[in-house]
Design a protein around this motif. Structure first.
Motif, PDB file in Angstrom:
ATOM      1  N   ILE A   1      40.448  18.985  99.436  1.00  0.00           N
ATOM      2  CA  ILE A   1      39.503  20.091  99.316  1.00  0.00           C
ATOM      3  C   ILE A   1      39.772  20.792  97.994  1.00  0.00           C
ATOM      4  N   SER A   2      38.829  20.700  97.082  1.00  0.00           N
ATOM      5  CA  SER A   2      39.015  21.325  95.769  1.00  0.00           C
ATOM      6  C   SER A   2      38.717  22.814  95.853  1.00  0.00           C
ATOM      7  N   GLY A   3      39.381  23.582  94.979  1.00  0.00           N
ATOM      8  CA  GLY A   3      39.166  25.032  94.988  1.00  0.00           C
ATOM      9  C   GLY A   3      39.601  25.671  96.282  1.00  0.00           C
TER      10      GLY A   3
ATOM     11  N   VAL B   1      34.849  30.589 100.633  1.00  0.00           N
ATOM     12  CA  VAL B   1      34.257  29.520 101.443  1.00  0.00           C
ATOM     13  C   VAL B   1      35.305  28.465 101.775  1.00  0.00           C
ATOM     14  N   ALA B   2      36.102  28.098 100.789  1.00  0.00           N
ATOM     15  CA  ALA B   2      37.089  27.035 100.990  1.00  0.00           C
ATOM     16  C   ALA B   2      38.051  27.356 102.130  1.00  0.00           C
ATOM     17  N   ALA B   3      38.399  28.637 102.309  1.00  0.00           N
ATOM     18  CA  ALA B   3      39.318  29.012 103.387  1.00  0.00           C
ATOM     19  C   ALA B   3      38.777  28.571 104.736  1.00  0.00           C
TER      20      ALA B   3
ATOM     21  N   GLU C   1      39.260  35.250 104.894  1.00  0.00           N
ATOM     22  CA  GLU C   1      40.498  34.586 105.316  1.00  0.00           C
ATOM     23  C   GLU C   1      41.260  33.986 104.146  1.00  0.00           C
ATOM     24  N   HIS C   2      40.760  34.178 102.922  1.00  0.00           N
ATOM     25  CA  HIS C   2      41.519  33.733 101.762  1.00  0.00           C
ATOM     26  C   HIS C   2      42.374  34.894 101.258  1.00  0.00           C
TER      27      HIS C   2
END
Length: 358
Positions: free
Chosen positions: A25-27, A32-34, A219-220
């Motif tokens: 998972i990049s970034g 959003v990634a979190a 959540e990040h």
């Protein structure tokens, strides 16, 4: 495998195999990634996240501390640099590309926004083709910005779907205002992905996720309320006393970030998602609705929330359709009231931990 096969079905059939799979998972440190991480980690996948530094990796480990045994990291300082992802993509089973600049105002549109978005996408695809032919599915975080035609404004009567494309030109994006340049960056990055697949014919297929304005819990790793992600800041201004009047709703289409994370996982797992784009949206909202919900659901901040003038009405605007996502990915969507309430509660919790910012 049918075109519509949910994570629950897959888990029932292949729980043991999922625990042996690793998703890049990049970034990985983004808003959003979190939640993309959550969607895969909760299913039992191992996740390798790309981050810019060891310090950023520490933040992700802190925010996802219950999944430490499933987490690893690769340092990618510049996603647009040639060969940036060559090592990161090795020995993974799937790739989710979320890394892309989300800023509206930069010094140079082409250098700071357009090129990084496009090159970040093409570099990761080139790296996969070169270094890991075992990868069969790549999911890319695109945006409603690649769908909407900003030049048509509110466009009442039109329903946006995956068939729509932002018609912006590169020349217009180079010199246009921030919103136009950002929308163009997402448009050209997604088009670059589809062009790559068509011309290079790699072993993998692509699916894109196209969310509009994204709300939901944070959540990040956030250490400063003055530097919230764009959509969290969009809500925070309504509860910190800085906004006295309800502004015009610029982009009424919205979705909850938890649904965006789930959509990435389903697009990776669903056979029929190959070479598809998915408009991930819960529908439309207005800032008036959002402010009403906050006053009704979070009483401790109600006095700070702006109110609209009696009889005020919002202009008509376009409609949006999530029919493809619900039909092909089996998505159901979190309602606005829950999303906004959870967003505000998350922001208040963050205030307690890092201090207030007005």
């Amino acid at each position: 495998m049918s075109a519509v096969q949910t994570a629950k079905d897959l888990a029932a059939n292949a729980t043991s195999s999922i625990t042996n799979l690793t998703i890049l998972i990049s970034g990985a440190s983004g808003f959003v990634a979190a939640h993309v991480l959550n969607a895969f980690l909760q299913r039992g996948y191992n996740v390798r996240g790309t981050v810019r530094s060891d310090a950023t990796a520490e933040k992700v480990m802190k925010s996802h501390s219950k999944y430490l045994k499933q987490l690893s990291f690769a340092i990618v300082k510049d996603v647009a640099a040639p060969g940036a992802f060559d090592e990161a993509v090795k020995d993974v089973d799937g790739v989710i590309h979320t890394a892309s600049p989300f800023v509206m105002e930069v010094e140079n549109n082409e250098r700071d926004l357009l090129d990084p978005a496009v090159k970040g996408t093409t570099e990761i695809l080139k790296a996969i083709k070169k270094n890991n032919p075992a990868v069969k599915r790549v999911v890319i975080t695109s945006s409603f910005a690649a769908i909407v035609d900003i030049s048509k404004g509110n466009r009442p009567g039109h329903t946006y779907t995956e068939a729509d494309w932002n018609p912006v030109t590169w020349e217009a994006a180079k010199t246009g205002p921030g919103g136009v340049a950002y929308s163009a960056s997402k448009t050209f990055a997604e088009k670059a992905a589809w062009d790559f697949v068509e011309k290079e014919k790699p072993n993998f297929t692509v699916a894109t996720i196209n969310p509009p304005m994204i709300y939901g819990p944070i959540e990040h790793g956030v250490t400063d309320l003055a530097h919230l992600n764009t959509s969290a800041a969009d809500i925070y201004r309504f509860i910190n006393g800085s906004t006295k009047e309800i502004p015009e709703t610029g982009f009424p289409a919205w979705v909850d970030v938890r649904d965006v994370g789930e959509a990435h996982a389903r697009a990776y797992e669903t056979a029929g998602a190959a070479q598809q784009r998915y408009f991930i949206t819960s529908g439309n909202m207005t800032y008036r609705e959002i402010c009403d919900i906050i006053r009704e659901e979070v009483l401790e901040v109600a006095a700070k929330v702006p109110q609209s003038a009696p009889g005020a009405k919002d202009p008509e605007t376009y409609n949006v359709s999530n029919a493809k996502a619900t039909t092909e990915l089996g998505m159901t969507f979190i309602p606005l009231r829950q999303s906004i309430t959870d967003t505000v509660r998350s922001l208040l919790k963050l205030e307690q931990s890092v201090g207030k910012q007005s």
